[in-house]
Scaffold this motif. Structure first.
Motif, mmCIF file in Angstrom:
data_model
loop_
_atom_site.group_PDB
_atom_site.id
_atom_site.type_symbol
_atom_site.label_atom_id
_atom_site.label_comp_id
_atom_site.label_asym_id
_atom_site.label_seq_id
_atom_site.Cartn_x
_atom_site.Cartn_y
_atom_site.Cartn_z
ATOM 1 N N GLY A 208 5.349 -15.604 -24.281
ATOM 2 C CA GLY A 208 6.261 -15.686 -23.155
ATOM 3 C C GLY A 208 5.823 -16.663 -22.086
ATOM 4 N N SER A 209 6.015 -16.267 -20.818
ATOM 5 C CA SER A 209 5.763 -17.166 -19.693
ATOM 6 C C SER A 209 4.293 -17.496 -19.510
ATOM 7 C CB SER A 209 6.302 -16.541 -18.402
ATOM 8 O OG SER A 209 5.658 -15.309 -18.127
ATOM 9 N N GLN A 210 3.422 -16.767 -20.222
ATOM 10 C CA GLN A 210 1.995 -17.059 -20.116
ATOM 11 C C GLN A 210 1.583 -18.249 -20.979
ATOM 12 O OE1 GLN A 210 -0.153 -15.477 -18.074
ATOM 13 N NE2 GLN A 210 1.540 -14.271 -17.261
ATOM 14 N N SER A 211 2.518 -18.869 -21.687
ATOM 15 C CA SER A 211 2.200 -20.029 -22.516
ATOM 16 C C SER A 211 1.504 -21.101 -21.685
ATOM 17 C CB SER A 211 3.472 -20.608 -23.143
ATOM 18 O OG SER A 211 4.054 -19.671 -24.021
ATOM 19 N N ASN A 212 0.454 -21.644 -22.267
ATOM 20 C CA ASN A 212 -0.388 -22.590 -21.544
ATOM 21 C C ASN A 212 -0.385 -23.932 -22.277
ATOM 22 O OD1 ASN A 212 -2.289 -23.960 -20.086
ATOM 23 N ND2 ASN A 212 -3.978 -22.557 -20.512
ATOM 24 N N LEU A 213 0.452 -24.862 -21.807
ATOM 25 C CA LEU A 213 0.566 -26.157 -22.467
ATOM 26 C C LEU A 213 -0.690 -26.999 -22.344
ATOM 27 C CD1 LEU A 213 4.233 -27.095 -21.496
ATOM 28 C CD2 LEU A 213 3.407 -26.402 -23.752
ATOM 29 N N THR A 214 -1.543 -26.707 -21.362
ATOM 30 C CA THR A 214 -2.782 -27.481 -21.224
ATOM 31 C C THR A 214 -3.719 -27.253 -22.415
ATOM 32 O OG1 THR A 214 -3.880 -25.721 -19.954
ATOM 33 C CG2 THR A 214 -2.609 -27.351 -18.715
ATOM 34 N N LYS A 215 -3.509 -26.160 -23.151
ATOM 35 C CA LYS A 215 -4.337 -25.881 -24.328
ATOM 36 C C LYS A 215 -4.163 -26.948 -25.402
ATOM 37 C CE LYS A 215 -6.461 -21.732 -24.015
ATOM 38 N NZ LYS A 215 -7.833 -21.446 -24.476
ATOM 39 N N LEU A 216 -3.040 -27.661 -25.353
ATOM 40 C CA LEU A 216 -2.778 -28.666 -26.390
ATOM 41 C C LEU A 216 -3.781 -29.810 -26.348
ATOM 42 C CD1 LEU A 216 1.133 -28.864 -26.243
ATOM 43 C CD2 LEU A 216 -0.306 -27.514 -27.780
ATOM 44 N N SER A 217 -4.485 -29.957 -25.246
ATOM 45 C CA SER A 217 -5.510 -31.001 -25.154
ATOM 46 C C SER A 217 -6.840 -30.557 -25.737
ATOM 47 C CB SER A 217 -5.698 -31.411 -23.687
ATOM 48 O OG SER A 217 -6.156 -30.312 -22.918
ATOM 49 N N ASP A 218 -6.931 -29.304 -26.159
ATOM 50 C CA ASP A 218 -8.163 -28.761 -26.730
ATOM 51 C C ASP A 218 -8.131 -28.958 -28.244
ATOM 52 O OD1 ASP A 218 -10.357 -27.336 -27.564
ATOM 53 O OD2 ASP A 218 -9.853 -25.491 -26.481
ATOM 54 N N ALA A 219 -9.083 -29.683 -28.774
ATOM 55 C CA ALA A 219 -9.096 -29.968 -30.214
ATOM 56 C C ALA A 219 -9.233 -28.701 -31.049
ATOM 57 C CB ALA A 219 -10.235 -30.940 -30.540
ATOM 58 N N GLN A 220 -9.902 -27.678 -30.493
ATOM 59 C CA GLN A 220 -10.078 -26.434 -31.232
ATOM 60 C C GLN A 220 -8.735 -25.773 -31.551
ATOM 61 O OE1 GLN A 220 -12.941 -25.109 -32.414
ATOM 62 N NE2 GLN A 220 -11.790 -23.431 -33.350
ATOM 63 N N VAL A 221 -7.770 -25.935 -30.680
ATOM 64 C CA VAL A 221 -6.437 -25.368 -30.902
ATOM 65 C C VAL A 221 -5.804 -25.985 -32.151
ATOM 66 C CG1 VAL A 221 -4.106 -25.184 -29.947
ATOM 67 C CG2 VAL A 221 -6.092 -24.836 -28.468
ATOM 68 N N TRP A 222 -5.939 -27.287 -32.315
ATOM 69 C CA TRP A 222 -5.374 -27.970 -33.473
ATOM 70 C C TRP A 222 -6.122 -27.592 -34.751
ATOM 71 C CZ3 TRP A 222 -0.989 -30.967 -33.094
ATOM 72 C CH2 TRP A 222 -0.538 -31.210 -31.793
ATOM 73 N N LYS A 223 -7.418 -27.410 -34.639
ATOM 74 C CA LYS A 223 -8.186 -26.955 -35.806
ATOM 75 C C LYS A 223 -7.748 -25.556 -36.224
ATOM 76 C CE LYS A 223 -12.921 -25.902 -37.321
ATOM 77 N NZ LYS A 223 -12.814 -24.437 -37.391
ATOM 78 N N ASP A 224 -7.569 -24.664 -35.246
ATOM 79 C CA ASP A 224 -7.115 -23.308 -35.555
ATOM 80 C C ASP A 224 -5.745 -23.323 -36.215
ATOM 81 O OD1 ASP A 224 -9.395 -22.136 -34.580
ATOM 82 O OD2 ASP A 224 -8.541 -21.568 -32.646
ATOM 83 N N ALA A 225 -4.855 -24.190 -35.738
ATOM 84 C CA ALA A 225 -3.514 -24.282 -36.321
ATOM 85 C C ALA A 225 -3.577 -24.768 -37.767
ATOM 86 C CB ALA A 225 -2.639 -25.216 -35.484
ATOM 87 N N ALA A 226 -4.405 -25.785 -38.009
ATOM 88 C CA ALA A 226 -4.514 -26.337 -39.362
ATOM 89 C C ALA A 226 -5.107 -25.325 -40.332
ATOM 90 C CB ALA A 226 -5.364 -27.606 -39.340
ATOM 91 N N THR A 227 -6.171 -24.645 -39.930
ATOM 92 C CA THR A 227 -6.803 -23.675 -40.829
ATOM 93 C C THR A 227 -5.890 -22.480 -41.083
ATOM 94 O OG1 THR A 227 -7.968 -22.733 -38.916
ATOM 95 C CG2 THR A 227 -9.160 -24.326 -40.249
ATOM 96 N N GLN A 228 -5.121 -22.064 -40.062
ATOM 97 C CA GLN A 228 -4.205 -20.943 -40.261
ATOM 98 C C GLN A 228 -3.107 -21.295 -41.253
ATOM 99 O OE1 GLN A 228 -4.276 -17.886 -39.630
ATOM 100 N NE2 GLN A 228 -2.171 -17.246 -40.058
ATOM 101 N N ILE A 229 -2.536 -22.485 -41.141
ATOM 102 C CA ILE A 229 -1.523 -22.938 -42.095
ATOM 103 C C ILE A 229 -2.121 -23.017 -43.491
ATOM 104 C CG2 ILE A 229 -0.308 -25.030 -42.860
ATOM 105 C CD1 ILE A 229 1.339 -23.507 -40.921
ATOM 106 N N PHE A 230 -3.292 -23.579 -43.578
ATOM 107 C CA PHE A 230 -3.953 -23.820 -44.852
ATOM 108 C C PHE A 230 -4.186 -22.510 -45.602
ATOM 109 C CE2 PHE A 230 -7.802 -24.624 -47.383
ATOM 110 C CZ PHE A 230 -7.381 -25.728 -48.102
ATOM 111 N N TYR A 231 -4.732 -21.524 -44.888
ATOM 112 C CA TYR A 231 -5.090 -20.276 -45.556
ATOM 113 C C TYR A 231 -3.910 -19.322 -45.688
ATOM 114 C CZ TYR A 231 -9.884 -21.858 -45.235
ATOM 115 O OH TYR A 231 -11.038 -22.583 -45.372
#
Length: 551
Positions: A208-231
């Protein structure tokens, strides 16, 4: 079920096909949708910026998930063979699935490295540690087999064996229930959850409203997304190739890829609402922020969420529904994991094993049950964590990287596209631009980055605040070496069997073998006209020309 038994050309032992497309699609959905969709994705979404996490999640689905799913499904369908024989396309990699299909898949859905320690144990945590697991103080204190866990393991093995004993004829019907029932339970829990006081707090933290778009600059977020899709799509475990190998040759595997992949992603999001609505109610009851009641992995599925269910009216009903759903989701994945082994063995030794499917199923399930016994001792949770940390993550990443390099660069991406067009019809060059870019560049690059990053940032695994002994870490590295050492051994074996100079041998084992082709003769005539008229050696595992079952 249909049986392939045509009288064209050289003989083969008969091979099954799915009775209809629904059997296949439901089996693939049941295999892809696993425990990680229910207990890992919601936590990652909350942890990585709420709704903002969906941006990297769907980006990674587009550049890694869909291309790899499409690749594996197409490869299996083209040759109608399991994950060992499919690598006749690139013989130097043919040892690949022997490793992949047996040693890594059994722990792939666990992801158990969670922080489950609290300053004061809740009743559900106390029950999990001291009653369900009877957890010891560490890996060095193995203790006896926990009998009720051993019986649960036996029950799941028996259910899987009974569903698979007649092949896809039986398992294809079981999935009508096992693939759809979890959605019914999630819907029931969601409806109940959103009607509870405080549910909006949990949903707000989730997406919801707690979404934090600044997290998109964190490389760990993209790694977590890739590994979650992968597995979450169960890529690299052999199951996609095994299940798709029973398709009709001209089945539209591209459409299936879109349906299963999008269903998998939607399930993760859907389950998150059911999880976090009730977690919000729990936070409201305890007068705590949602951040203090949410846990990851095992902590969410077996501690936090069951604790929340006890606060609901008619709590036994919701608990039974939830844990029955967990059982069904796990069984669906287990069906496909065991089918990988059975399909690979039957395709490798058809004369011996095709007619002995029941015996092979019983022997395989018995062997897997014995392999699982160390994981149901009092130190079992530590063994699962150790295997997951050293084998299930790095090995699968490395093998899938080899897979896409082998198909795109050794077998040849243009040849692979021709194979797909034989099955689904000609497509415009523009259609293939994105898929070629992913198979040749984007997907291998992302896999390589994740693999290197995982190795670079590696920290010795722990379970909560319990550290593993040095001998346990050494054993983990030994498991990793044992799994990967068969790759160079297999490559050397194929090189020694080839003829000519070293360069000629290397060229030979990196090119399709003489018995790489579609399963049926009528489809082979469509395959690579430049190969027609070339003598092909007989596969020693195939039936002779006078077999009762001809292609």
């Amino acid at each position: 079920m249909q049986v392939v038994s045509e009288r064209e050309g050289s003989g083969h032992i008969a091979r099954e096909n799915w009775s209809n497309k629904r059997d296949y699609v439901l089996s693939m959905i049941g295999y892809a949708v696993g425990l990680g969709n229910i207990w890992r994705f919601p936590y990652l979404t909350y942890k990585n910026g709420g709704g903002a996490f969906l941006i990297p999640y769907f980006t990674m689905l587009l550049v890694t998930g869909l291309p790899l799913f499409f690749l594996e499904s197409s490869f299996g369908q083209f040759c109608s063979q399991g994950p060992i024989n499919v690598w006749r396309a690139v013989p130097i990699l043919q040892v690949y699935c022997n490793i992949n299909g047996t040693l890594t898949e059994m722990v792939q859905t666990c992801n158990p490295a969670d922080k489950v320690k609290m300053d004061v144990q809740s009743p559900s945590e106390y029950y999990w540690d001291n009653v369900a697991l009877q957890r010891s103080s560490g890996l060095e204190e193995t203790g006896p087999v926990v009998w009720h866990l051993a019986l649960c393991l036996l029950l799941s093995t028996l259910l899987a064996g009974a569903s698979l004993i007649k092949g896809i004829k039986s398992s294809g019907k079981v999935v009508y229930f096992t693939a759809t029932f979890p959605y019914v339970v999630i819907l029931i829990l969601l409806i109940r959850g959103v009607t509870l006081e405080g549910a909006s707090e949990g949903i707000e933290f989730y997406i919801g409203s707690q979404s934090n778009l600044t997290k998109l600059s964190d490389a760990q977020v993209w790694k977590d997304a890739a590994t979650q899709i992968f597995y979450s799509l169960s890529i690299g475990l052999g199951g996609l190739m095994a299940l798709s190998s029973y398709n009709e040759f001209h089945n539209n595997v591209f459409t299936d890829t879109l349906v299963v992949s999008i269903t998998n992603a939607a399930t993760s999001i859907f389950a998150g609402f059911a999880i976090f609505s009730i977690m919000g109610h729990m936070a409201h009851v305890y007068k705590l922020p949602v951040t203090e009641v949410v846990k990851e992995g095992f902590g969410l599925a077996f501690i936090a969420y069951p604790g929340a269910l006890t606060k609901l009216p008619i709590s036994p009903l919701w608990s039974v529904l939830f844990f029955f759903m967990i059982l069904i989701v796990g069984l669906d994945s287990l069906f496909a994991e065991i089918e990988v082994i059975l399909t690979s063995l039957q395709d490798a030794y058809p004369k011996v094993l095709k007619s002995r499917r029941p015996l092979l199923t019983i022997a395989t399930c018995s062997f897997l049950y014995l392999l699982g016994l160390p994981c149901v001792t009092r130190a079992g949770i530590y063994w699962v964590t150790l295997i997951d940390s050293f084998v299930a993550t790095w090995v699968v990443l490395f093998l899938v990287l080899l897979e896409i390099v082998g198909v795109s660069y050794l077998y040849g991406v243009n040849r692979f596209i021709n194979d797909i067009e034989m099955m689904i019809g000609k497509k415009s060059p523009h259609f293939w631009l994105w898929w070629k870019a992913c198979w040749l560049f984007f997907t291998p690059f992302i896999l390589l980055v994740i693999l290197v990053w995982s190795l670079w940032t590696f920290a010795p695994p722990t379970y909560g605040d319990i550290h593993f002994p040095s001998w346990g870490l050494s054993l983990g590295w030994c498991m990793l070496v044992f799994v990967l050492m068969w790759l160079p051994i297999g490559a050397v074996y194929h090189l020694t069997k080839a003829k000519g100079s070293l360069l000629n041998r290397l060229t030979s084992v990196c090119a399709p073998s003489e018995d790489w082709r579609p399963y049926l003769e009528r489809h082979r005539k469509e395959s690579h006209p430049e190969d027609q008229g070339v003598h092909r050696a007989n596969n020693p595992n195939e039936a002779d020309d006078n077999s009762d079952y001809q292609l």
